[in-house]
Write a protein that holds these residues in place. Structure first.
Motif, PDB file in Angstrom:
ATOM      1  N   GLU A 223       0.777  -1.239   0.000  1.00 31.56           N
ATOM      2  CA  GLU A 223       0.000   0.000   0.000  1.00 31.56           C
ATOM      3  C   GLU A 223       0.809   1.290   0.000  1.00 31.56           C
ATOM      4  OE1 GLU A 223      -2.051   1.749   3.131  1.00 31.56           O
ATOM      5  OE2 GLU A 223      -1.093   0.633   4.747  1.00 31.56           O
ATOM      6  N   ASN A 248      -1.528   1.051  -3.481  1.00 32.51           N
ATOM      7  CA  ASN A 248      -1.217   2.471  -3.348  1.00 32.51           C
ATOM      8  C   ASN A 248      -1.802   3.295  -4.487  1.00 32.51           C
ATOM      9  OD1 ASN A 248       0.456   4.794  -2.170  1.00 32.51           O
ATOM     10  ND2 ASN A 248       1.145   4.732  -4.287  1.00 32.51           N
ATOM     11  N   LYS A 253      -7.207   4.568  -2.558  1.00 33.42           N
ATOM     12  CA  LYS A 253      -6.060   4.873  -1.691  1.00 33.42           C
ATOM     13  C   LYS A 253      -5.508   6.259  -2.011  1.00 33.42           C
ATOM     14  CE  LYS A 253      -2.399   3.998   1.003  1.00 33.42           C
ATOM     15  NZ  LYS A 253      -1.467   5.071   0.707  1.00 33.42           N
ATOM     16  N   ASP A 257      -6.907   8.255   1.212  1.00 37.50           N
ATOM     17  CA  ASP A 257      -5.910   8.127   2.275  1.00 37.50           C
ATOM     18  C   ASP A 257      -4.791   9.158   2.086  1.00 37.50           C
ATOM     19  OD1 ASP A 257      -4.000   7.344   4.138  1.00 37.50           O
ATOM     20  OD2 ASP A 257      -4.451   5.234   3.914  1.00 37.50           O
ATOM     21  N   THR A 427      -8.994   2.612   3.081  1.00 38.05           N
ATOM     22  CA  THR A 427      -7.777   1.882   2.707  1.00 38.05           C
ATOM     23  C   THR A 427      -7.826   0.440   3.192  1.00 38.05           C
ATOM     24  OG1 THR A 427      -6.478   3.923   2.805  1.00 38.05           O
ATOM     25  CG2 THR A 427      -5.265   1.865   2.901  1.00 38.05           C
ATOM     26  N   THR A 430     -10.034  -1.678   1.084  1.00 33.34           N
ATOM     27  CA  THR A 430      -9.346  -1.931  -0.184  1.00 33.34           C
ATOM     28  C   THR A 430      -8.327  -3.047  -0.026  1.00 33.34           C
ATOM     29  OG1 THR A 430      -9.597   0.415  -0.773  1.00 33.34           O
ATOM     30  CG2 THR A 430      -8.012  -0.864  -2.046  1.00 33.34           C
TER      31      THR A 430
END
Length: 498
Positions: A223, A248, A253, A257, A427, A430
């Motif tokens: 990530e 990522n 994300k 995030d 996140t 995910t």
């Protein structure tokens, strides 16, 4: 009038009435071996130049601890903190409804039954909700921390009490860091078949130290920018023998995030550590990716004068259009009050830059790895380190100039403050879906390469979080769907959309 004079007499701010207790500092160095890669512990540990009270305690590695079920298959700071940690996890669950919803929907199917997941992430209450969700879906988990300062000890204790083999505590040394990772991987009678990583240290360790285990891994989920970069390097060299999912760069994300989490946590980390006022302060942010964009939006809102450094002309143009000056670091280093790195690169702030900074300049990092600021170059005899608060060091030059270094160049928000639970839910959901996808994918769907999360999954993660806002999606008519060439149920964006 007399009563006013009486009140004034009662309110005295005499200097001699105030006592300030300085944190004790010690000198001396501990010999630490260099890591096998550019890891999240690349600079020397805090014990290299001073210790605080926690350093004098017995190392968790030397303690004999068992949970209430008699298991000692863990290593945490203090297993007795488990009850406190459980409350923290329960509080986090309240703002991670999507992950709990996923847990309830898939719990009967057990899509991760037989999965043996070894993980290396920040160990916080939010991550604990993810770990326990994976366990509820049938997985066995062993976990270590990807950052030596971000572990919440009470949460680690709660996970250990619940039966998760967790090896982590706040303030690990570099040796501790790799020892914890090794204890997660090297377990008699247990062999990992999935990896969940944040930064690539775990993946790199398994690849280097346990190649036979690495070859049998069914999938890797990563990530962070740093970890994804390492995966692409392995793939390019033809050494990646398992499929990997680049979380990522998934939309859920990157756009949530990286952007919103940092927009809300950058100020929290700086305020808690330095009490700095941002109005009128000159700040340089190195990197205008999603993390940089989030940081700059928050700083600009409080009246800071923000400069940007960038290597990418597209990101630089975005910064210009957002009203920021794009400069080279050398051009502004003497005048800025705060330097923030968020590039994922190394040696962005060098000793030359640090030498030229003004007195009391604050230096911190919002990227995953601690390689962005050359902290190692500051471990020299002519400079004095003074710990003034937890995670706050004053590095003092011979002429008396001080640079305020936060978290020794490590990730500021998770080292010095907290991050918004709701964003982490996006996140974490995910990550869970990526693990389920890789673990259950039929043979041949994923080759030995790095993949992006399918757009349909990105959209599913987003849809799980919409009820929290009482948001109602519009549905396409058949005619509209045909006109756009889309399925009414999605995906609504192509896989290359970012």
């Amino acid at each position: 009038m007399e009563s006013l004079r009486s009140c004034v007499k009662q309110i005295q701010f005499a200097d001699d009435m105030q006592e300030f207790t300085k944190f004790p500092t010690k000198t001396g160095r501990r010999s630490l071996s260099r890591s096998i890669s550019q890891s999240s512990t690349d600079s020397y540990s805090s014990a290299a130049s001073y210790t605080d009270s926690s350093d004098d305690e017995v190392s968790p590695r030397e303690k004999q601890q068992t949970n209430s079920k008699g298991s000692s298959n863990f290593c945490v700071k203090n297993i007795k903190q488990a009850e406190f940690g459980r409350r923290e996890i329960e509080i986090a669950e309240q703002d991670m409804s999507a992950l709990i919803s996923l847990r309830k929907r898939a719990q009967g199917e057990k899509p991760l039954a037989g999965a043996k997941i070894v993980g290396c992430t920040h160990i916080t209450a939010q991550t604990a909700v993810l770990i326990e969700t994976l366990c509820a879906l049938g997985a066995q988990c062993r976990w270590s921390a990807c950052n030596i300062y971000s572990t919440q000890n009470e949460v680690a204790a709660a996970l250990a009490e619940a039966g998760v083999a967790v090896f982590a505590w706040k303030g690990e040394s570099e040796d501790d860091f790799w020892w914890c990772i090794d204890r997660c991987v090297n377990m008699d009678g247990w062999q990992a078949n999935m990896i969940l990583d944040d930064g690539g240290d775990l993946t790199h360790w398994v690849y280097k130290k346990y190649p036979n285990v690495f070859k049998k891994i069914r999938g890797i989920v990563e990530e962070s920018v740093t970890g994804v970069h390492r995966l692409y390097q392995l793939s390019k060299a033809g050494k990646l023998c398992v499929p990997a999912m680049n979380v990522n760069d998934s939309v859920t994300k990157q756009k949530f995030d990286n952007l919103y989490c940092c927009r809300e946590s950058i100020l929290d980390g700086l305020k808690r550590t330095t009490d700095v006022m941002f109005g009128g302060k000159q700040v340089v942010v190195c990197g205008y990716g999603e993390v940089g964009k989030g940081c700059c939006a928050a700083l600009k809102a409080l009246g800071a004068i923000v400069y940007i450094t960038e290597i990418d002309p597209i990101c630089a143009l975005q910064a210009c259009m957002d009203g920021f000056r794009v400069v080279k670091l050398n051009e502004v280093i003497r005048q800025v009050d705060v330097v923030i790195t968020c590039t994922g690169n190394k040696n962005v702030v060098t000793r030359e830059h640090l030498d030229r900074m003004k007195n009391s300049c604050i230096v911190c990092n919002m990227g995953h790895s601690n390689t962005e600021i050359d902290v190692t170059s500051l471990r020299t005899p002519e400079l004095t380190w003074e710990r003034v608060r937890s995670q706050v060091d004053h590095v003092i030059w011979p002429d008396g100039k001080r640079v305020v270094l936060l978290a020794e160049g490590r990730l500021l928000n998770l080292s010095c403050s907290t991050v918004p639970t709701f964003v982490l839910s996006i996140t974490a959901t995910t990550q869970a879906l990526a693990l389920i996808e890789l673990y259950n994918a039929p043979e041949g769907r994923y080759k030995q390469d790095v993949y992006l999360l399918p757009k349909k999954m990105d959209e599913y993660v987003a849809s799980l979080h919409l009820p929290s806002f009482d948001a109602h999606l519009t549905e396409l008519t058949d005619d509209q769907a045909k006109y756009l060439g889309l399925n009414k149920n999605g995906p609504f964006k192509p896989n290359y959309y970012r």
